[in-house]
Design a protein around this motif. Structure first.
Motif, PDB file in Angstrom:
ATOM      1  N   LEU A  34       2.223   1.849  -3.427  1.00 56.09           N
ATOM      2  CA  LEU A  34       1.157   2.235  -4.357  1.00 56.09           C
ATOM      3  C   LEU A  34       0.678   3.657  -4.101  1.00 56.09           C
ATOM      4  O   LEU A  34       0.197   4.325  -5.016  1.00 56.09           O
ATOM      5  N   ASP A  35       0.826   4.114  -2.872  1.00 57.88           N
ATOM      6  CA  ASP A  35       0.457   5.482  -2.531  1.00 57.88           C
ATOM      7  C   ASP A  35       1.343   6.463  -3.317  1.00 57.88           C
ATOM      8  O   ASP A  35       0.857   7.426  -3.927  1.00 57.88           O
ATOM      9  N   GLY A  89       0.338   6.147  -6.942  1.00 55.38           N
ATOM     10  CA  GLY A  89      -1.033   6.619  -7.139  1.00 55.38           C
ATOM     11  C   GLY A  89      -1.133   8.134  -7.078  1.00 55.38           C
ATOM     12  O   GLY A  89      -1.883   8.744  -7.848  1.00 55.38           O
ATOM     13  N   ALA A  90      -0.370   8.744  -6.174  1.00 48.09           N
ATOM     14  CA  ALA A  90      -0.410  10.200  -6.066  1.00 48.09           C
ATOM     15  C   ALA A  90       0.033  10.826  -7.388  1.00 48.09           C
ATOM     16  O   ALA A  90      -0.528  11.835  -7.822  1.00 48.09           O
ATOM     17  N   TYR A 148     -10.996   7.125  -8.856  1.00 46.98           N
ATOM     18  CA  TYR A 148      -9.779   6.307  -8.900  1.00 46.98           C
ATOM     19  C   TYR A 148     -10.048   4.914  -8.334  1.00 46.98           C
ATOM     20  O   TYR A 148      -9.565   3.913  -8.847  1.00 46.98           O
ATOM     21  N   VAL A 167      -2.525  -4.221 -11.563  1.00 45.82           N
ATOM     22  CA  VAL A 167      -2.069  -4.521 -10.199  1.00 45.82           C
ATOM     23  C   VAL A 167      -3.277  -4.537  -9.257  1.00 45.82           C
ATOM     24  O   VAL A 167      -3.465  -5.473  -8.474  1.00 45.82           O
ATOM     25  N   GLY A 168      -4.104  -3.499  -9.379  1.00 44.09           N
ATOM     26  CA  GLY A 168      -5.294  -3.438  -8.528  1.00 44.09           C
ATOM     27  C   GLY A 168      -6.178  -4.668  -8.717  1.00 44.09           C
ATOM     28  O   GLY A 168      -6.739  -5.196  -7.753  1.00 44.09           O
ATOM     29  N   THR A 211      -9.309   1.535 -10.311  1.00 45.35           N
ATOM     30  CA  THR A 211      -8.223   0.624  -9.920  1.00 45.35           C
ATOM     31  C   THR A 211      -8.554  -0.274  -8.739  1.00 45.35           C
ATOM     32  O   THR A 211      -7.846  -1.245  -8.476  1.00 45.35           O
ATOM     33  N   ALA A 245       0.835  -1.205   0.000  1.00 45.62           N
ATOM     34  CA  ALA A 245       0.000   0.000   0.000  1.00 45.62           C
ATOM     35  C   ALA A 245       0.871   1.258   0.000  1.00 45.62           C
ATOM     36  O   ALA A 245       0.593   2.208  -0.734  1.00 45.62           O
ATOM     37  N   ILE A 279      -1.573   0.370 -13.674  1.00 42.57           N
ATOM     38  CA  ILE A 279      -1.967   0.255 -12.258  1.00 42.57           C
ATOM     39  C   ILE A 279      -3.219  -0.606 -12.116  1.00 42.57           C
ATOM     40  O   ILE A 279      -3.370  -1.366 -11.162  1.00 42.57           O
ATOM     41  N   PHE A 338      -8.260   0.833  -5.737  1.00 42.71           N
ATOM     42  CA  PHE A 338      -7.493   1.320  -4.592  1.00 42.71           C
ATOM     43  C   PHE A 338      -8.230   2.421  -3.838  1.00 42.71           C
ATOM     44  O   PHE A 338      -8.698   3.391  -4.421  1.00 42.71           O
ATOM     45  N   ASP A 343      -6.347   5.021   1.067  1.00 40.89           N
ATOM     46  CA  ASP A 343      -5.235   4.474   1.857  1.00 40.89           C
ATOM     47  C   ASP A 343      -4.456   3.428   1.072  1.00 40.89           C
ATOM     48  O   ASP A 343      -3.590   2.746   1.632  1.00 40.89           O
ATOM     49  N   PHE A 344      -4.815   3.211  -0.167  1.00 42.67           N
ATOM     50  CA  PHE A 344      -4.165   2.221  -1.019  1.00 42.67           C
ATOM     51  C   PHE A 344      -4.288   0.807  -0.511  1.00 42.67           C
ATOM     52  O   PHE A 344      -3.468  -0.048  -0.800  1.00 42.67           O
ATOM     53  N   ASP A 345      -5.362   0.549   0.229  1.00 42.13           N
ATOM     54  CA  ASP A 345      -5.808  -0.823   0.385  1.00 42.13           C
ATOM     55  C   ASP A 345      -6.570  -1.115  -0.907  1.00 42.13           C
ATOM     56  O   ASP A 345      -6.840  -0.203  -1.689  1.00 42.13           O
ATOM     57  N   SER A 346      -6.903  -2.374  -1.178  1.00 39.18           N
ATOM     58  CA  SER A 346      -7.625  -2.615  -2.421  1.00 39.18           C
ATOM     59  C   SER A 346      -8.972  -3.261  -2.135  1.00 39.18           C
ATOM     60  O   SER A 346      -9.124  -3.992  -1.157  1.00 39.18           O
TER      61      SER A 346
END
Lengths: 156, 290
Positions: free
Chosen positions: A47-48, A51-52, B247, A142-143, B251, A44, A139, B253, B256-259
């Motif tokens: 990916l943050d 993602g940003a 987003y 991956v998600g 994706t 995470a 991305i 996500f 918090d970039f948990d999925s």
């Protein structure tokens, strides 16, 4: 230094980091569950950063994008058997984990989804340094791998 | 006394007959679709927005264009098994007419004139426009024909009697919009959420009979499979920005970039194929809810 050597080094460094996290978490709760949760948090975190940039919250930087995507790939490639020790599901550990017992059942696709994540992360590692658009496109793959596993093997 | 009983049962039967007649399965008038031309490319967008693959692909299959059915849905009324909707003329829907397809989506009625169960979310698809139905039909016919027989649902009495669904539809099937939409973008977002995306089927709580509670629209609901809750999407329950929501739909996500997990993983797999504008329109619709 060639790519694969560089890679092996990175993977072993990360393994060490993982082991240390596992140890640090070992004081309370199950060490395997703590370690894999820490591993997930590292996904995470990386990916943050990516993602940003994908969302345009921070400026796209090819170098940072590439190295962060490489981190993610290295994480995905780590040997994780010890994290996923049998006997550490929600049945045995209750609220300490969200790992469902179906991970260890016959016909489980858990390992296959792990491989799917490696493939998607390699594509991202290739695309991330190219352009913001290429990165953004990769991305989603991956998600998809993260979610496919959470859909089936993580308790809601 | 005996005579009174006889009359009573005659009246009861008459009452039932009238109720059944009043709630008989509705169909579309075929002439309504006769002049429309289907465009399969546009139909593909409808297909992804509608999430048909989530339910009709094979169990644990990654192929979103193969729709042999077979997935099982566990509910309080029993187990539903999604049917084959591939283009196979015998086992799928290959030999249907566009009007029969429209009756299924818009009225929940089969070509044989039977009621479908709302496990097939026609309660949302009923809001689709005729052109989208026609385009979707054109696209579905391009999908592979799979000779796999559909299986019977495994339901308990009285839920296994389809005729009772007429009353259910009379009470709960309604093609009106739930929320106003002031701009073209909000209108598009509303169409994607309330009609195609059938988001409320999961994110809105239901009453005892399984009808959506419009008063608690998108406020979150207990998970139908027992444990856990499906989160609310109204701003008081979800403080993500519109960009964060878009987003997430692209994706999976979270901020918090948990999925995404649970059923939402499948929603993202299909809705994530829409255009960025469409995903943002959904996000803005959600932000405008109260």
């Amino acid at each position: 230094m060639n790519f694969s050597k560089h890679f092996a080094l990175m993977v072993s460094a990360l393994t060490l980091a993982g082991a240390m996290l596992a140890h640090a978490g070992g004081h309370d709760g199950n060490p395997a569950a703590n370690a894999r949760q820490a591993h997930m948090k590292l996904y995470a975190f990386n990916l943050d950063v990516i993602g940003a940039m994908a969302k345009g919250e921070v400026d796209y930087n090819a170098e940072i994008a590439r190295s962060t995507a490489n981190n993610l790939l290295a994480l995905a490639m780590m040997h994780q058997d010890a994290y996923w020790a049998p006997g550490t599901s929600t049945v045995e550990l209750g609220n300490e984990t969200r790992a469902l017992p179906s991970i260890w059942e016959d016909g489980s696709r858990f390992g296959d989804i792990g491989v799917q994540l490696i493939e998607a992360a390699s594509q991202l590692a290739e695309a991330a340094g190219e352009s913001q658009d290429a990165m953004r496109g990769a991305i989603r793959g991956v998600g998809g791998a993260c979610s496919a596993c959470h859909r089936n093997y993580r308790q809601r | 006394m005996k005579r009174a009983m006889t009359w009573l049962s005659v009246f009861t039967m008459l009452g039932i007959a009238v109720a059944l007649w009043l709630t008989r399965p509705a169909v579309v008038n075929p002439t309504r679709f006769a002049s429309l031309h289907g465009n399969a490319t546009r139909g593909e967008v409808v297909f992804w927005a509608g999430g048909c693959a989530s339910c009709h692909k094979a169990e644990s299959s990654d192929d979103d264009l193969a729709l042999p059915g077979g997935r099982r849905f566990v509910t309080q009324f029993g187990n539903f098994i999604a049917p084959n909707i591939s283009s196979d003329p015998t086992h799928g829907i290959g030999d249907w007419t566009v009007a029969e397809f429209a009756s299924a989506l818009l009225h929940g009625t089969s070509p044989e004139g039977r009621h479908y169960y709302p496990a097939f979310p026609y309660t949302s698809y009923a809001r689709m426009n005729d052109q989208d139905v026609t385009d979707l039909w054109a696209f579905m016919q391009t999908l592979p024909a799979l000779p796999v027989a559909s299986r019977r649902h495994d339901l308990t009495f009285p839920f296994n009697v389809r005729a009772t669904l007429g009353v259910w539809k009379f009470l709960f099937l309604n093609s009106d919009w739930v929320r106003p939409a002031e701009t073209p973008e909000l209108e598009r977002g509303r169409y994607l959420v309330e009609a195609l995306g059938h988001c409320a089927e999961c994110h809105t709580p239901r009453n005892l009979l399984g009808g959506s509670l419009a008063s608690a629209w998108m406020k979150g609901a207990p998970h139908p499979a027992g444990k856990g809750r499906i989160p609310g999407l109204v701003p008081s329950a979800l403080d993500w920005s519109a960009e964060d929501i878009a987003y997430y739909l692209e994706t999976g996500f979270t901020p918090d970039f948990d999925s995404a997990g649970g059923e939402m993983a499948e929603v993202v797999a299909t809705i994530g194929r829409l255009s960025p504008e469409d995903r943002l329109a959904i996000a803005h619709y959600l932000k405008a809810l109260e």
